[in-house]
Every structure is written in C-alpha cells, then in structure tokens.
Design a protein around this motif. Sequence first.
Motif, PDB file in Angstrom:
ATOM      1  N   GLU A   1       0.834  -1.208   0.000  1.00  0.00           N
ATOM      2  CA  GLU A   1       0.000   0.000   0.000  1.00  0.00           C
ATOM      3  C   GLU A   1       0.864   1.250   0.000  1.00  0.00           C
ATOM      4  O   GLU A   1       0.576   2.215  -0.709  1.00  0.00           O
TER       5      GLU A   1
ATOM      6  N   ASP B   1       2.294   1.817  -3.386  1.00  0.00           N
ATOM      7  CA  ASP B   1       1.247   2.334  -4.278  1.00  0.00           C
ATOM      8  C   ASP B   1       1.030   3.828  -4.054  1.00  0.00           C
ATOM      9  O   ASP B   1       0.941   4.603  -5.007  1.00  0.00           O
ATOM     10  N   ILE B   2       0.944   4.231  -2.786  1.00  0.00           N
ATOM     11  CA  ILE B   2       0.735   5.645  -2.460  1.00  0.00           C
ATOM     12  C   ILE B   2       1.884   6.489  -2.993  1.00  0.00           C
ATOM     13  O   ILE B   2       1.678   7.577  -3.521  1.00  0.00           O
TER      14      ILE B   2
ATOM     15  N   ASP C   1       3.703   5.726  -5.490  1.00  0.00           N
ATOM     16  CA  ASP C   1       3.842   5.442  -6.916  1.00  0.00           C
ATOM     17  C   ASP C   1       5.251   4.931  -7.233  1.00  0.00           C
ATOM     18  O   ASP C   1       5.920   5.402  -8.144  1.00  0.00           O
ATOM     19  N   MET C   2       5.691   3.955  -6.420  1.00  0.00           N
ATOM     20  CA  MET C   2       7.004   3.339  -6.601  1.00  0.00           C
ATOM     21  C   MET C   2       6.824   1.865  -6.914  1.00  0.00           C
ATOM     22  O   MET C   2       5.863   1.246  -6.466  1.00  0.00           O
ATOM     23  N   ASP C   3       7.756   1.324  -7.680  1.00  0.00           N
ATOM     24  CA  ASP C   3       7.720  -0.089  -8.028  1.00  0.00           C
ATOM     25  C   ASP C   3       8.723  -0.863  -7.191  1.00  0.00           C
ATOM     26  O   ASP C   3       9.804  -0.368  -6.874  1.00  0.00           O
TER      27      ASP C   3
ATOM     28  N   ASP D   1      14.949   4.849  -6.988  1.00  0.00           N
ATOM     29  CA  ASP D   1      13.735   5.242  -6.269  1.00  0.00           C
ATOM     30  C   ASP D   1      13.694   4.609  -4.895  1.00  0.00           C
ATOM     31  O   ASP D   1      13.403   5.275  -3.905  1.00  0.00           O
TER      32      ASP D   1
END
Length: 162
Positions: free
Chosen positions: A23, A26-27, A29-31, A55
């Motif tokens: 989660e 996702d918040i 926006d990282m892989d 990142d």
Amino acid sequence: MSDTDNGKGLEAEGDVAADFLEELLDILDMDGDIDISVEAGRAKVAIIADGPSQDLKRLVGPDGEVLDALQDLARLAVQSETGELSRLMLDIADFRAGRRERLAEQAREAIAKVQETGESVSLSPMNAFERKVVHDVVLEAGLSSESEGEDPHRHVVVLPAS
C-alpha cells in the motif's frame, strides 16, 4: 506458545507487513517486488527493485534512517493486526545485506587490532541491528564484546581474550 512463536505466525507477520508496504509503495507510486521469508527466528520482508533501485534508495535514506522508520511502522502494522509484538526485519534494495558485510569487515579489523595490541577497541555508535552483526562476528572469532552507552551513542567494544 503464541501463534507468532512458530513459523506459521512469522509468515503471517510477513504477510501483514507486505500488505502494508505494498500500500505504501502504491501511495508513493514506486515499483518494487516484495519477498517474505523467515530467518533466524524472525520474519523478514525485503523490497527489491524491479529495475534501477534509485527510487527505492530514497526509502532507505542516509545511513538507513528512513528504512529504520519504515521497519518500525511495519512492526506497528503487524502489532495492530495481530495483537503481538513483532521483531520483523525489513530490508530495502539490499541495504541491510550490504551493510551487514561492511560491518563484518569493520568487526574483523577491530578483532585484528585487539589481537595485535591486546587492548579493547571501541567502534562508532550503531543501532541494535548493527551491534548484533558485530557481536556475532566477534563471537565467531573467539573473542568477546559488549555494548556500552545509551542510544543514539550506544556502541560495541571488542575485548581482548582473557
């Protein structure tokens, strides 16, 4: 014996932490891929980069400070879900694995100095994870060590053979 004392409980800890971290990724926006394992009697969760890990290195921060904070948050998420204290270990972009090897080398250098001079050697301040790595290497070499001081200045002292 509580459920977290066995492998099944530790895997459940890893699952809860992995959900929390997914989660978060996702918040942000990282892989990253999440790997869950049980190592030395504790759950271990690792976030591994899909591609370049630049990142993810932001989630480690200087000297692993952000990583330590995220580990604390993941432990709190596990405790909130299970009602049990967690000793979960979090690694991001292999920071702890690399840090472990650098600490082992630092410990070996201190051991050599203690053996050469017969005098104790104090290392720089370290967090609990880092001190544990050093204590393990010192013990393996047949010497002893102790932690001294108060956080954030707590450090390891490698002692000569008695």
